[in-house]
Scaffold this motif. Structure first.
Motif: not given
Length: 132
Positions: A132, A107, A98-104, A129
């Protein structure tokens, strides 16, 4: 005419079955959980990693090769091999994230759940998966 239609349908089915078999033959060959810490965000030359596959590969190199482990890091049966770690980019591109998973993930400070799929000990793709 009906016989011809049946022959065409049978031929199409015969061609479709072998094409579908490799995907169906893929099975879970390994899984692990890991915490992505600061050490995992930089390569051994100190350069900041910018792609998810780089971070995941560094995490597995840290775990298997360099003995750098975080609380929550688990052993996996696949990425102990340098060749398999090198294949990680292709496996991630063939899998899903998922794109949000990629960002997390990029970070750091996140936990990843990685499932490795393949056949005959050869990895084909991973599903990642991130929490946070």
């Amino acid at each position: 005419m009906r016989r011809m239609t049946n022959l065409i349908a049978a031929a199409a089915l015969a061609l479709a079955i072998p094409a579908a078999m490799p995907a169906a033959a893929q099975q879970l060959i390994g899984a692990y959980t890991a915490f992505i810490g600061t050490d995992d965000l930089y390569n051994s030359s100190g350069a900041r990693l910018t792609q998810p596959w780089q971070v995941l590969r560094q995490d597995r190199a840290n775990y298997h090769r360099f003995g750098i482990r975080h609380a929550g890091d688990e052993w996996d049966p696949f990425f102990g091999s340098i060749e398999n770690r090198a294949a990680m980019e292709r496996m991630i591109m063939n899998g899903s994230m998922d794109p949000i998973a990629r960002q997390n993930l990029l970070q750091g400070g996140a936990t990843v759940f990685v499932r490795i799929y393949g056949a005959g000990g050869v990895g084909r793709y991973v599903d990642v998966t991130v929490a946070r």
